[in-house]
Design a protein around this motif. Structure first.
Motif, PDB file in Angstrom:
ATOM      1  N   ALA A 181      76.376  80.157  79.048  1.00  0.00           N
ATOM      2  CA  ALA A 181      76.839  79.689  77.739  1.00  0.00           C
ATOM      3  C   ALA A 181      78.251  79.132  77.833  1.00  0.00           C
ATOM      4  CB  ALA A 181      76.779  80.823  76.719  1.00  0.00           C
ATOM      5  N   ALA A 182      79.103  79.800  78.606  1.00  0.00           N
ATOM      6  CA  ALA A 182      80.482  79.324  78.757  1.00  0.00           C
ATOM      7  C   ALA A 182      80.515  77.979  79.455  1.00  0.00           C
ATOM      8  CB  ALA A 182      81.297  80.344  79.550  1.00  0.00           C
ATOM      9  N   GLY A 183      79.664  77.790  80.458  1.00  0.00           N
ATOM     10  CA  GLY A 183      79.615  76.494  81.134  1.00  0.00           C
ATOM     11  C   GLY A 183      79.213  75.383  80.186  1.00  0.00           C
ATOM     12  N   LEU A 184      78.229  75.642  79.339  1.00  0.00           N
ATOM     13  CA  LEU A 184      77.785  74.627  78.386  1.00  0.00           C
ATOM     14  C   LEU A 184      78.855  74.351  77.327  1.00  0.00           C
ATOM     15  CD1 LEU A 184      74.060  75.713  77.853  1.00  0.00           C
ATOM     16  CD2 LEU A 184      74.932  73.845  79.279  1.00  0.00           C
ATOM     17  N   MET A 185      79.508  75.394  76.839  1.00  0.00           N
ATOM     18  CA  MET A 185      80.539  75.190  75.830  1.00  0.00           C
ATOM     19  C   MET A 185      81.770  74.512  76.434  1.00  0.00           C
ATOM     20  SD  MET A 185      79.079  76.059  73.127  1.00  0.00           S
ATOM     21  CE  MET A 185      80.426  75.963  71.946  1.00  0.00           C
ATOM     22  N   ARG A 186      82.028  74.734  77.712  1.00  0.00           N
ATOM     23  CA  ARG A 186      83.123  74.023  78.379  1.00  0.00           C
ATOM     24  C   ARG A 186      82.794  72.523  78.461  1.00  0.00           C
ATOM     25  NH1 ARG A 186      84.365  77.509  81.712  1.00  0.00           N
ATOM     26  NH2 ARG A 186      82.773  77.088  83.275  1.00  0.00           N
ATOM     27  N   VAL A 187      81.528  72.217  78.760  1.00  0.00           N
ATOM     28  CA  VAL A 187      81.099  70.816  78.766  1.00  0.00           C
ATOM     29  C   VAL A 187      81.275  70.210  77.378  1.00  0.00           C
ATOM     30  CG1 VAL A 187      79.089  69.302  78.981  1.00  0.00           C
ATOM     31  CG2 VAL A 187      79.506  71.063  80.705  1.00  0.00           C
ATOM     32  N   ASN A 188      80.895  70.952  76.341  1.00  0.00           N
ATOM     33  CA  ASN A 188      81.044  70.450  74.976  1.00  0.00           C
ATOM     34  C   ASN A 188      82.513  70.238  74.626  1.00  0.00           C
ATOM     35  OD1 ASN A 188      78.271  70.547  74.591  1.00  0.00           O
ATOM     36  ND2 ASN A 188      78.316  72.628  73.771  1.00  0.00           N
ATOM     37  N   HIS A 189      83.353  71.141  75.078  1.00  0.00           N
ATOM     38  CA  HIS A 189      84.789  71.007  74.828  1.00  0.00           C
ATOM     39  C   HIS A 189      85.334  69.750  75.503  1.00  0.00           C
ATOM     40  CE1 HIS A 189      89.133  72.014  75.380  1.00  0.00           C
ATOM     41  NE2 HIS A 189      88.989  72.516  74.172  1.00  0.00           N
TER      42      HIS A 189
END
Length: 235
Positions: free
Chosen positions: A73-81
């Protein structure tokens, strides 16, 4: 002579304490310095945002994610950021050289809403005990330069870059909604609101006359996006 002196002071022209009748004009350098300051605030997370986090406050009954689920989840949210960093920089770059005040307002309004997305993603990363991408300054600089280049292509293509950017972001966010852990309700609420906002940005650009970009340009944007998402997931 005495009477003339009184006349001069009566209309204020003889007042020694009067403020000078001039005002400093702001120029291109001022705008560049303002954008540099804005970039620093975006990158360090201190830029102000307007809307509250759609995930709401953390609750005691929020599902607990496993370590693997939290990392994913953190990897995906980092991509979104990172995607929001790029969109923010792109629109600010496009607006800087845009001579049409109405279109400039459209671009800056979209950029302001992207600031909300930045804040939400950053907050979720903190909750997941993770961090933004270490390459954010590089992503910002590259996207800002692309925005400057897009602004010189004329209003229809300037808006076309906005519409195509949002179209590709929509696809990424839809993919992330499928890839996020089912029980990660907080990330899902954030991504859902972001996707809805991006759809609004795309339709706004299209309503204002966005021109479809040539296929090679769209392909290059997808290639750059793929590089960014693959790298940002880990770094």
């Amino acid at each position: 002579m005495h009477a003339a002196g009184h006349a001069g002071s009566a209309d204020g022209s003889g007042d020694r304490g009067a403020a000078p009748a001039w005002r400093r004009r702001t120029g291109r350098l001022d705008a560049i310095l303002a954008e540099a300051g804005r970039a620093l605030r975006v990158l360090d997370g201190t830029v102000s945002h307007a809307r509250g986090n759609p995930a709401g406050p953390a609750a005691a009954d929020d599902p607990v994610l496993s370590d693997a689920e939290s990392r994913h989840a953190a990897g995906l949210m980092r991509v979104n950021h990172v995607g929001e960093i790029c969109a923010q920089a792109l629109y600010r770059g496009q607006a800087l050289l845009c001579r049409d005040e109405g279109i400039r307002r459209v671009l800056l309004q979209a950029a302001e809403e992207e600031v909300d997305h930045l804040a939400w993603c950053r907050q979720r990363l903190d909750e997941l005990r993770s961090r933004p991408s270490l390459l954010n300054p590089l992503w910002y600089a590259g996207s800002f330069g692309l925005g400057l280049a897009a602004s010189r292509a004329g209003i229809p293509y300037n808006l076309g870059f906005m519409a195509e950017t949002e179209r590709q972001v929509e696809e990424h966010l839809d993919g992330h909604l499928s890839a996020l852990p089912d029980q990660d309700r907080r990330s899902r609420r954030i991504v859902t609101q972001m996707r809805d906002d991006e759809i609004g940005h795309r339709t706004t650009a299209e309503d204002h006359g966005a021109a479809p970009l040539p296929a090679p340009v769209r392909g290059a944007m997808r290639l750059m996006s793929k590089l960014m998402t693959t790298t940002a997931y880990r770094i």
